[in-house]
Write a protein that holds these residues in place. Structure first.
Motif, PDB file in Angstrom:
ATOM      1  N   ARG A 197      45.339  92.747   7.041  1.00 51.13           N
ATOM      2  CA  ARG A 197      45.962  91.418   6.933  1.00 51.13           C
ATOM      3  C   ARG A 197      45.041  90.508   6.096  1.00 51.13           C
ATOM      4  N   GLY A 198      45.595  89.889   5.059  1.00 46.79           N
ATOM      5  CA  GLY A 198      44.801  88.976   4.237  1.00 46.79           C
ATOM      6  C   GLY A 198      44.042  89.640   3.112  1.00 46.79           C
ATOM      7  N   LYS A 221      49.441  88.221   3.439  1.00 46.75           N
ATOM      8  CA  LYS A 221      48.333  87.282   3.626  1.00 46.75           C
ATOM      9  C   LYS A 221      48.830  85.986   4.256  1.00 46.75           C
ATOM     10  N   ASP A 248      49.040  82.541   6.041  1.00 45.22           N
ATOM     11  CA  ASP A 248      48.064  81.462   6.162  1.00 45.22           C
ATOM     12  C   ASP A 248      48.103  80.901   7.582  1.00 45.22           C
ATOM     13  N   TYR A 262      43.198  83.698  11.911  1.00 36.74           N
ATOM     14  CA  TYR A 262      42.934  85.112  12.148  1.00 36.74           C
ATOM     15  C   TYR A 262      41.845  85.232  13.207  1.00 36.74           C
ATOM     16  N   ALA A 267      43.368  83.172   2.368  1.00 42.29           N
ATOM     17  CA  ALA A 267      43.324  84.278   3.322  1.00 42.29           C
ATOM     18  C   ALA A 267      41.876  84.704   3.574  1.00 42.29           C
ATOM     19  N   ARG A 292      40.290  82.482   6.056  1.00 46.29           N
ATOM     20  CA  ARG A 292      40.747  82.835   7.406  1.00 46.29           C
ATOM     21  C   ARG A 292      39.963  84.036   7.935  1.00 46.29           C
ATOM     22  N   ARG A 293      39.733  85.013   7.071  1.00 43.93           N
ATOM     23  CA  ARG A 293      39.017  86.229   7.480  1.00 43.93           C
ATOM     24  C   ARG A 293      37.547  85.924   7.786  1.00 43.93           C
TER      25      ARG A 293
END
Length: 266
Positions: free
Chosen positions: A54-55, A61, A63, A66, A184, A187-188
């Motif tokens: 994911r991402g 990806k 938004d 995560y 993304a 977020r990761r």
């Protein structure tokens, strides 16, 4: 390449070879291609799954926030979809964090763990000074040249990069072909920063190999020692000279260490 719908998102994956399943989980700004040589080598004797998380890469990806637990559940869902559990699970860097969480949340899906150049996170993690992490893993928008060069200089030992300056060109081209989605990626990185499995590591009971490069400028190799001490019976291998991308700097030693470990698992 194939695609699977897992928990509402599309994940891109590749399944090759035959035999006992091996699942390879990539790092923060990587994708399934980072295991190209390693996956090919193991596909001679194992059924190897590589995928874009994911991402990342060619997967969706979204938004949204995560977490490492979310990414572990994505992995478990993909394994269920493909019918490949229990499996040997190989996770490097952030992928090693996801692998830890996968073993804690879905122990029945794990035959063995290989945790590479990773950390248990939390306040007991060994932090590295300097700007290598900040520049290579910046969540700001960067050109392919900027990101590729920064990652090459941080991911490999200085001696290896001096002998193989073409690595920088290769990393830049990889970023051109597979650009990073900055939202993304942010977020990761937030998910990785919040990872803390230190207190729960003794709950992992599967055979475990922990492996790292002693010259790692991104995640100090001492974090691998901490993990190995926290998981009963875990083996620790420290390669040198080798940086964060130890499997690329020391491919034969890496292959031998992991192959020997997998062969020893009942």
């Amino acid at each position: 390449m194939e695609r699977a719908r897992i928990d509402g998102i599309d994940l891109a994956y590749e399944l090759r070879g035959g035999g006992a399943p091996v699942v390879m989980i990539h790092g923060a700004q990587g994708d399934k291609t980072m295991f190209a040589s390693l996956a090919s080598a193991f596909a001679d004797n194992y059924r190897v799954l590589t995928f874009d998380q994911r991402g990342s890469g060619l997967s969706d990806k979204p938004d949204v926030p995560y977490s490492i637990a979310m990414l572990a559940d994505d992995t478990a869902g993909l394994m269920d979809h493909l019918g490949i559990s229990p499996a040997h699970v190989v996770g490097v860097s952030m992928g090693g964090m996801i692998a830890q969480e996968l073993a804690l949340r879905h122990p029945q899906k794990i035959r063995s763990l290989v945790l590479g150049c990773t950390t248990a996170g939390g306040p007991r993690a060994v932090r590295l000074g300097g700007g290598a992490l900040a520049s290579a893993y910046s969540t700001q928008s960067m050109t392919a040249e900027e990101r590729g060069k920064a990652l090459a200089e941080a991911g490999f030992s200085k001696s290896y990069l001096a002998q193989h300056p073409e690595i920088i060109t290769s990393m830049i081209e990889a970023r051109r072909q597979r650009p990073i989605d900055s939202r993304a990626f942010a977020r990761r990185m937030k998910a990785a920063a919040e990872h803390d499995a230190y207190d729960r590591l003794p709950q992992i009971h599967c055979p475990t190999l922990v492996i790292a490069g002693r010259d790692d400028a991104l995640i100090a190799w001492e974090n691998s020692r901490i993990i190995a001490e926290r998981i009963k019976g875990a083996q620790l291998v420290v390669l040198e000279p080798a940086g964060h991308c130890f499997w690329l700097e020391q491919p034969e030693q890496t292959l031998d260490a992991i192959a020997s470990f997998l062969a020893s698992v009942p």
